[in-house]
Design a protein around this motif. Sequence first.
Motif, PDB file in Angstrom:
ATOM      1  N   LEU A  99      19.849  67.873  10.673  1.00 41.72           N
ATOM      2  CA  LEU A  99      18.750  67.234  10.390  1.00 41.72           C
ATOM      3  C   LEU A  99      18.871  65.941   9.479  1.00 41.72           C
ATOM      4  O   LEU A  99      17.829  65.046   9.890  1.00 41.72           O
ATOM      5  CB  LEU A  99      17.982  68.062   9.476  1.00 41.72           C
ATOM      6  CG  LEU A  99      17.629  69.698  10.008  1.00 41.72           C
ATOM      7  CD1 LEU A  99      16.807  70.682   9.074  1.00 41.72           C
ATOM      8  CD2 LEU A  99      16.754  69.598  11.496  1.00 41.72           C
ATOM      9  N   SER A 100      19.510  65.762   8.805  1.00 43.94           N
ATOM     10  CA  SER A 100      19.780  64.379   8.287  1.00 43.94           C
ATOM     11  C   SER A 100      21.408  64.173   7.716  1.00 43.94           C
ATOM     12  O   SER A 100      22.036  65.068   7.289  1.00 43.94           O
ATOM     13  CB  SER A 100      18.808  64.186   7.170  1.00 43.94           C
ATOM     14  OG  SER A 100      19.231  63.058   6.170  1.00 43.94           O
ATOM     15  N   ASP A 101      21.822  62.813   8.149  1.00 39.84           N
ATOM     16  CA  ASP A 101      23.036  62.765   7.485  1.00 39.84           C
ATOM     17  C   ASP A 101      23.205  62.127   6.318  1.00 39.84           C
ATOM     18  O   ASP A 101      24.385  61.562   5.780  1.00 39.84           O
ATOM     19  CB  ASP A 101      23.910  61.846   8.725  1.00 39.84           C
ATOM     20  CG  ASP A 101      23.267  60.228   8.596  1.00 39.84           C
ATOM     21  OD1 ASP A 101      22.377  60.169   7.773  1.00 39.84           O
ATOM     22  OD2 ASP A 101      23.842  59.483   9.136  1.00 39.84           O
ATOM     23  N   HIS A 102      22.087  62.181   5.433  1.00 42.62           N
ATOM     24  CA  HIS A 102      22.240  61.927   4.195  1.00 42.62           C
ATOM     25  C   HIS A 102      21.119  62.417   3.217  1.00 42.62           C
ATOM     26  O   HIS A 102      20.127  62.930   4.006  1.00 42.62           O
ATOM     27  CB  HIS A 102      21.991  60.300   3.963  1.00 42.62           C
ATOM     28  CG  HIS A 102      20.786  59.789   4.567  1.00 42.62           C
ATOM     29  ND1 HIS A 102      20.599  59.453   6.088  1.00 42.62           N
ATOM     30  CD2 HIS A 102      19.514  59.432   4.019  1.00 42.62           C
ATOM     31  CE1 HIS A 102      19.570  58.979   5.950  1.00 42.62           C
ATOM     32  NE2 HIS A 102      18.804  59.226   4.958  1.00 42.62           N
ATOM     33  N   PHE A 103      21.012  62.342   1.988  1.00 46.09           N
ATOM     34  CA  PHE A 103      20.023  62.859   1.016  1.00 46.09           C
ATOM     35  C   PHE A 103      19.733  61.942  -0.060  1.00 46.09           C
ATOM     36  O   PHE A 103      20.455  61.133  -0.244  1.00 46.09           O
ATOM     37  CB  PHE A 103      20.424  64.201   0.382  1.00 46.09           C
ATOM     38  CG  PHE A 103      19.353  65.142   0.155  1.00 46.09           C
ATOM     39  CD1 PHE A 103      19.160  65.928   1.180  1.00 46.09           C
ATOM     40  CD2 PHE A 103      18.598  65.447  -0.812  1.00 46.09           C
ATOM     41  CE1 PHE A 103      18.278  67.057   1.126  1.00 46.09           C
ATOM     42  CE2 PHE A 103      17.893  66.303  -1.257  1.00 46.09           C
ATOM     43  CZ  PHE A 103      17.481  67.267  -0.205  1.00 46.09           C
ATOM     44  N   PHE A 104      18.293  61.727  -0.195  1.00 41.56           N
ATOM     45  CA  PHE A 104      17.991  60.634  -1.389  1.00 41.56           C
ATOM     46  C   PHE A 104      17.840  61.534  -2.596  1.00 41.56           C
ATOM     47  O   PHE A 104      17.675  62.524  -2.819  1.00 41.56           O
ATOM     48  CB  PHE A 104      16.726  60.097  -0.912  1.00 41.56           C
ATOM     49  CG  PHE A 104      16.639  59.166   0.445  1.00 41.56           C
ATOM     50  CD1 PHE A 104      17.454  57.952   0.175  1.00 41.56           C
ATOM     51  CD2 PHE A 104      16.354  59.690   1.503  1.00 41.56           C
ATOM     52  CE1 PHE A 104      17.402  57.237   1.381  1.00 41.56           C
ATOM     53  CE2 PHE A 104      16.203  58.719   2.546  1.00 41.56           C
ATOM     54  CZ  PHE A 104      17.102  57.355   2.700  1.00 41.56           C
ATOM     55  N   MET A 105      17.914  60.534  -3.557  1.00 38.08           N
ATOM     56  CA  MET A 105      17.531  61.045  -4.951  1.00 38.08           C
ATOM     57  C   MET A 105      16.870  59.826  -5.512  1.00 38.08           C
ATOM     58  O   MET A 105      17.286  58.567  -5.507  1.00 38.08           O
ATOM     59  CB  MET A 105      19.030  61.098  -5.846  1.00 38.08           C
ATOM     60  CG  MET A 105      18.773  61.698  -7.225  1.00 38.08           C
ATOM     61  SD  MET A 105      20.512  61.785  -8.164  1.00 38.08           S
ATOM     62  CE  MET A 105      21.216  63.300  -6.915  1.00 38.08           C
ATOM     63  N   SER A 146       7.660  53.301  -7.615  1.00 33.18           N
ATOM     64  CA  SER A 146       8.403  52.349  -8.599  1.00 33.18           C
ATOM     65  C   SER A 146       9.470  53.454  -8.876  1.00 33.18           C
ATOM     66  O   SER A 146       9.615  54.691  -8.863  1.00 33.18           O
ATOM     67  CB  SER A 146       7.568  52.075  -9.757  1.00 33.18           C
ATOM     68  OG  SER A 146       7.165  53.192 -10.587  1.00 33.18           O
ATOM     69  N   GLY A 147      10.506  52.966  -9.770  1.00 36.55           N
ATOM     70  CA  GLY A 147      11.730  53.393  -9.870  1.00 36.55           C
ATOM     71  C   GLY A 147      12.954  53.415  -9.389  1.00 36.55           C
ATOM     72  O   GLY A 147      13.014  52.293  -8.600  1.00 36.55           O
ATOM     73  N   SER A 148      13.915  54.155  -9.171  1.00 36.76           N
ATOM     74  CA  SER A 148      15.123  53.880  -8.677  1.00 36.76           C
ATOM     75  C   SER A 148      15.373  54.918  -7.295  1.00 36.76           C
ATOM     76  O   SER A 148      14.696  56.052  -7.477  1.00 36.76           O
ATOM     77  CB  SER A 148      16.468  54.371  -9.745  1.00 36.76           C
ATOM     78  OG  SER A 148      16.209  53.426 -10.665  1.00 36.76           O
ATOM     79  N   LEU A 149      16.047  54.574  -6.474  1.00 38.39           N
ATOM     80  CA  LEU A 149      16.326  55.333  -5.151  1.00 38.39           C
ATOM     81  C   LEU A 149      17.881  55.045  -4.969  1.00 38.39           C
ATOM     82  O   LEU A 149      18.391  53.911  -4.906  1.00 38.39           O
ATOM     83  CB  LEU A 149      15.558  54.787  -4.172  1.00 38.39           C
ATOM     84  CG  LEU A 149      15.590  55.658  -2.846  1.00 38.39           C
ATOM     85  CD1 LEU A 149      15.116  57.056  -3.012  1.00 38.39           C
ATOM     86  CD2 LEU A 149      14.767  55.062  -1.649  1.00 38.39           C
TER      87      LEU A 149
END
Length: 425
Positions: A99-105, A146-149
């Motif tokens: 479904l996805s080759d990565h994940f975000f935080m 806003s914030g960090s990704l």
Amino acid sequence: MSTPQHEIHLDIAIIGGGVAGLWLANRAKLAGFSIALFESKALGSDQTLASQGMIHGGMKYTLAGTLTGASEAIAEMPGHWRACLCGEGDVDLRHTRILSDHFFMWSGDDLGSKITSFFASKITRGRVDAVHPDRRPPLLRHKDFSGSLYRLEDLVIDTPSLVTNLANNIEGCCYQIDWQKAQLQRDNANKVTVKITGDQGDVVIHAQRFIFTAGKGNAQLLAELGLDQPAMQLRPLQQVMLKHHYPFDFYGHCLGRETTPRLTISSHRLPDGGHVWYLGGSLAEQGASMEAEALIARARAELAELIPWVNLDDAEWACLPIDRAEPLQPGFVRPDNAFVAPATGASNLLVGWPTKLTLAPNLANQALALLASGNIAPIHPQTSLLTWLPLASLAKTPWEQAFPPALSAEEALALRFREPDDEQP
């Protein structure tokens, strides 16, 4: 006249058709063992298909700004799974959909300086990367974000295709067992067998090793044999599902003030093409004892605060209570790794819990090591049990059950391509 009783001898008999049992069955079959896997509901039911499909390397356990036992125990798992997905690992997963080759935080506000420095350190290099604003996913590509990704190396797999892939690899070896017509037994030598009563007579299944991988069901299986070790603990959760009309998918953890993600979102598709977000993280843990209506209200509020630019007024909502089964730990802590151990009081029985989807390969490694240490080698030919048991079917996902289609796929297709003279007068 009494019905005849048949005796069948296998090398390995696995009870429990989730990812742990299926992965172990694949490994055992490849090692030359004769096998049978028994499932009482449907393949993948309960924990496996209720998971979010994340194959993670433990970085979500580092939110205190340090590496932990849990984070390091599974650090190699994404690489292991990627090799299998390419057909180069210990189990062939080439037919499993990614479904996805990565994940975000991401964070709603700026991250604390300690964890910001930690994510930028050499020790996390290659596992966590900061995302430039012009590379944000569509959900977070808004002027008010806003914030960090950060981008994690974790991948997300489609669990129904995983279960199907694993079952097809061992075609003809996964059986549906009805415990109203089957009985676990323990003889005078403390050896476990299974007796099945059928129209074609009774059959008693012997195995060099029985292995319980039934998740929450392990405790009941042990109790039927008069056993209680290894002991189990349950970690209750209540996931939230929402069906919406937005065309994009998203996979990510939102960070809060705790050392676990405040909210985790994964995206899934219904058979009719509908989009579903599946919500976990602290929301699911803290909402375990809440009424569904109250938890949905809390989920609405969380999303309204975190992504206020997304209008979910027309979304459909549902909740899914889950009991995550784990080996009993002192102080009810989370286990760092998969677990397999001999049952106390049975000479040919192992009991295991993967504890997390991503650790299924680790459970199989441990089980095969225990077989080797017990000098268990392939000696029995592969045998079919279709005379007594049907093949097991695939379970439906929680979102398929929560949001059933108004029309079947066939009906929708027929309506889409209906000819003008098909109209009724």
